[in-house]
Design a protein around this motif. Sequence first.
Motif, PDB file in Angstrom:
ATOM      1  N   PHE A 299       0.855  -1.192   0.000  1.00 20.03           N
ATOM      2  CA  PHE A 299       0.000   0.000   0.000  1.00 20.03           C
ATOM      3  C   PHE A 299       0.882   1.230   0.000  1.00 20.03           C
ATOM      4  O   PHE A 299       1.834   1.353   0.776  1.00 20.03           O
ATOM      5  N   ARG A 300       0.562   2.143  -0.902  1.00 23.80           N
ATOM      6  CA  ARG A 300       1.209   3.450  -0.943  1.00 23.80           C
ATOM      7  C   ARG A 300       0.129   4.500  -0.745  1.00 23.80           C
ATOM      8  O   ARG A 300      -1.032   4.274  -1.080  1.00 23.80           O
ATOM      9  N   TRP A 301       0.515   5.665  -0.251  1.00 24.50           N
ATOM     10  CA  TRP A 301      -0.494   6.689  -0.003  1.00 24.50           C
ATOM     11  C   TRP A 301      -1.093   7.217  -1.303  1.00 24.50           C
ATOM     12  O   TRP A 301      -2.153   7.845  -1.292  1.00 24.50           O
ATOM     13  N   ASP A 532       5.198   4.490   7.641  1.00 23.52           N
ATOM     14  CA  ASP A 532       5.007   5.570   6.671  1.00 23.52           C
ATOM     15  C   ASP A 532       3.849   6.436   7.173  1.00 23.52           C
ATOM     16  O   ASP A 532       2.695   6.249   6.789  1.00 23.52           O
ATOM     17  N   ILE A 533       4.161   7.366   8.064  1.00 21.06           N
ATOM     18  CA  ILE A 533       3.150   8.237   8.652  1.00 21.06           C
ATOM     19  C   ILE A 533       2.836   9.356   7.658  1.00 21.06           C
ATOM     20  O   ILE A 533       3.713  10.134   7.281  1.00 21.06           O
ATOM     21  N   TYR A 534       1.584   9.418   7.252  1.00 21.18           N
ATOM     22  CA  TYR A 534       1.148  10.406   6.254  1.00 21.18           C
ATOM     23  C   TYR A 534       0.727  11.689   6.969  1.00 21.18           C
ATOM     24  O   TYR A 534      -0.090  11.663   7.902  1.00 21.18           O
ATOM     25  N   LEU A 597       1.339  13.429  -3.727  1.00 21.88           N
ATOM     26  CA  LEU A 597       0.300  13.032  -2.774  1.00 21.88           C
ATOM     27  C   LEU A 597      -0.634  14.180  -2.437  1.00 21.88           C
ATOM     28  O   LEU A 597      -1.344  14.139  -1.426  1.00 21.88           O
ATOM     29  N   MET A 598      -0.655  15.211  -3.271  1.00 23.66           N
ATOM     30  CA  MET A 598      -1.566  16.328  -3.075  1.00 23.66           C
ATOM     31  C   MET A 598      -3.003  15.831  -3.227  1.00 23.66           C
ATOM     32  O   MET A 598      -3.370  15.229  -4.238  1.00 23.66           O
ATOM     33  N   GLY A 656      -3.183  12.173  -7.580  1.00 24.67           N
ATOM     34  CA  GLY A 656      -3.394  12.624  -6.212  1.00 24.67           C
ATOM     35  C   GLY A 656      -4.602  11.976  -5.575  1.00 24.67           C
ATOM     36  O   GLY A 656      -5.626  11.766  -6.230  1.00 24.67           O
ATOM     37  N   PRO A 657      -4.529  11.654  -4.271  1.00 29.96           N
ATOM     38  CA  PRO A 657      -5.651  10.993  -3.593  1.00 29.96           C
ATOM     39  C   PRO A 657      -6.916  11.845  -3.601  1.00 29.96           C
ATOM     40  O   PRO A 657      -6.871  13.043  -3.306  1.00 29.96           O
ATOM     41  N   PRO A 658      -8.078  11.256  -3.923  1.00 26.97           N
ATOM     42  CA  PRO A 658      -9.348  11.990  -3.864  1.00 26.97           C
ATOM     43  C   PRO A 658      -9.898  12.028  -2.452  1.00 26.97           C
ATOM     44  O   PRO A 658      -9.697  11.093  -1.670  1.00 26.97           O
TER      45      PRO A 658
END
Length: 798
Positions: A299-301, A532-534, A597-598, A656-658
Motif C-alpha cells: 500500500f502506498r499513499w 510511513d506516517i502520512y 500526494l496532493m 493525487g488521492p481523492p
Amino acid sequence: MKKYLHAVFMLFLTAACAPQLPADLDIIPLSFVFSGDSCRIRVQDLFYAEDYRTLSFREHPHLDTDLSEDNTLLSLHADKDFSGYTTLRFEYNKDLYDMPVKVTRRQDVRFRYAADSSVNRVTVFGNFNFWDRDQLPLERSSSGAFVLTVPFEPGRYEYLFSVDGREILDPANPDSVPNGLGGYNSSLKVLPEFEGTRPFLTPAAYTASGRSLKLQYHILSNDYTDALSEYEVIALADNRRVRNAGIRIRGKLLELRLPRKTAENSRRIRLVWSGENTSSNLSELFLEEGVPAGNEGTFRWQDAIIYSLMPDRFFDGDPSNNDPVPDARLAERVNFRGGDLQGVIHKIDEGYFNDLGVNTLWILPFMKNTPKAQRETPPPHRMFSAYHGYWPVAPREVDPHFGTLGIARSMVKAAHKRDIRVLMDFVSNHVHEDHPYFREHPEWFGTYELPNGRKNLRLFDEYRLTTWFESYLPSFDYPGAPAAVDTMVSDAVWWLKHLDLDGFRHDAVKHVPHLFWRSLTREIRREFPNSDIYQIGETFGDHALVNAYISNGQLSAQFNFNLYWPARYAFATENASFRPLADEMDRVMDTYGQLHLMANLMDSHDQPRYPAYLEGDLAWGEDAAEAGWERRIEIDDPLTYDKIGMYMTYMMTIPGPPVIYYGDEIGMTGAADPDNRRMMRWRTTARQRELRKYIAELASLRSMHSALRYGDYITLRADEQVYAYLRSDFNERILVLIHRDGAPRHVTVELPDALNVLKLECLNAVPAVRPDPLNPSVFHIRADAYTGYVFKVLCGGS
C-alpha cells in the motif's frame, strides 16, 4: 560540452524511505532554483539523519553551493545563463549521492496603472508574494502612469492593485476569477520561454528477464525540432549516479535497460528530457520486486481514497453523550447535534466505508473543546459553539460530546480491521483561552495587540505567522517559545502512539513556522522508524508557499486548493473553458511530480458545497457564509446529481488521492461555514442512492487501475464543453472524457498517433464509439449530457 549540459535526458532511479542498506538515504526530492538566483534548503528537507557533520558538496559547472557551519543549511545559486535539469553530487558518511535540481528561467511581466495626480501610492500584490500589500510598490513614470516589472515563473496567477489603500482589480485586464471569499481577483497567465508543445515521454512497454529490465517510452510528437540524443543521459540508483546506462532512441521510441539487480534494489524511476529552452514531463514509476508496480503489493499513499467527516455531524451512535450548549443565542446549526465517534464505529462495522470504496478516514478534531458558546469577534458577532473541534482546551483528552479515549482507540481498531487507515485532524496553530497551556504559559503565545494599536485578528496574509483567528484563540509564538514546540510535538506523537493512528491532517499549516513542522517530523521519524506516517496540510497560497512545507523533513503533502479553484469554477460554470484547469494541472505535475500526494477535493468543511453553485444558489462574487444564513439552499434540479457525478469522475481519475467530504456521495449542498456542515442525511432518495452507487463504482475503478493512481497525465482536449486527458503507466492506458453540455452530442477525441490505438473500451458506461474512417487516431463518442467516461485504451504494437 554546452549542448551536453543544456540538452539532457535525465533518469532518476530512487528508492523508498525504507533503506536496503544502512547507508541509504531518503529519496532526494527535486529542488528548484531560478536562473541567476539563489535559494536556501534545509538539509533535513532533503533526507533524514541524526546529524549531518560529514556532509559536503562537490563543485558543479552551473551551481554554486555553500553549507552552514553545522551543515544543516544549503545555499544554492544558479548561473543566470543556465536553465533545465541537472544533478548535484554530495558526499555523506563517505558515500557519494546525487541530488536532482531544476533551474527555471523567469519571465518579466510589466504592471501598469494609469492614474491622475491625486493618486499617491500604488502597489501590486497577489498569490505570488503571499498577498503582501506593501512589498511591490509601482513607480510613477514620465507618462504619469505607475509601472513595475516583476519576474515570474511560468504559470497562472491572481493579483490586485492597492491604490492609496483601496484594493481594486486591474482596470486594464479583462480577465478575473472568483477569490473564494466573496470577490474577484485579476488573473494573469505567464507563458514559458518555449511556447510550443514540449516533448512528452509516456510508457510504452516493459520486458523483465533474468538479466535486465527493459523499459520503453513513446516520445510523443512535439514542436521541439532538434534531434534528441541517446548519449545525453544521467542515471541515479538509490540517489547514486549510474554510469553507462543502456539508453537507445529509435525514431519516437526511447529504450532503457537496467541490470536486474539494479531494478530489484530500486523503488522508483524518474525520467525527463531537458533541452536548451524547454523540457519534457518528468516521467515516474514505482518498482515492485524489480518490475513496474501494478494493483498488487505494498500500500502506498497514492492508493488512498479519503473520506472526511466531522464527528458531530456524521452519526449519533451514543445518545447518552448528547449535550448541546444551553444558550438561547446559539442557532441550532452551530450547536452540538449529537454525532460522535461511536457513530463512526457503527458505520465502519456496518461496512459503509468499504462499500463506498474508501480506505482512509480523515476525522476532524475530536480533542476536548470548550463547552461554552462564544461570540464571533468580527461582525455580525454571531454566537458559536465548539462542535467543529477547533477550540481545544485539553491536550490529551477526547471531547465528552464525542466519546472517550477508549472509544477513540476502538474506532481506529475497527477501521484497521477493515483495512481502513485513520488520519486525525491535529490543531497546532492555537488553543482556546481556557486551555492550560495558555493559562499557565502565556509567554508561549503571540500578542493580540499590535504596536500600532490594531488587533492582530485574522490578518492572515499581513501577519501570517502571528495572527489570531479569534480573540479567544491565542496563537502560538513557536520561534519565541521552544518549550511550546517540544510540548506540542510530544502531544502529537502521544496521539499517534495511543490511538495507533496512520497520520495527521494538519490545520492552518502556513500560519505555523517551519521549525515546528521540522521538529514534529523529526520526532515522528525517531519514534516510528519503520512506519510511513502520512501528514497532509491545509495551506491557501501559491505553489511556492504550498510546496515550501512538503519535503522529507516536513509534510507528505497538502490539499490541492490551487487545482480545486479552477476545477470548481470550470465544472460549475456553463461555457467556461476547461483550458485554465488543464494549464493548472500541468503546473501541478511540474511542481509536485507525477506521483505526488496532493489531495483533491470537491467540497470541504471550509468551502461552499459545489452543488450550491450548480443550482445558482450562490453567486461567485458574494459572501457565501452570509448567504447560508439568509436563504434556503437545496437541490431542486435533478440534473445536479449528474453534474456531481461528472465532477467525481474527474476527481477519481486525476493524480493525487481523492477526498470525499461527508455527504458528497449523496449530493448534499450548502453555502459556506456553517451551512456546509449540516447533519449527514441517512434517509436518502432513490436518486441520491444512485449517485452513491456511481461514486462507489468510480472508487473501485481507481483501486483496480494502477494508471489512475500512478500514471502520467496529458491533456488531449480542453475547451468550453469537453475536457479529455490520458493517464498511462506500464500496465495500461486510460482515457477520461468529461462532457459538460446540457444535451447529448458526438464528441471527437484525437489520441497520439504513436500509440497506435485500436479500440476504446468504456469502463463505466456504454456509449457509442466509432473510429474515424480517415484517421485511426480519432474517435467519435456519443456523449450524454453532463457525463464523465472512463475508457481503457487498447493499443497495438507496444
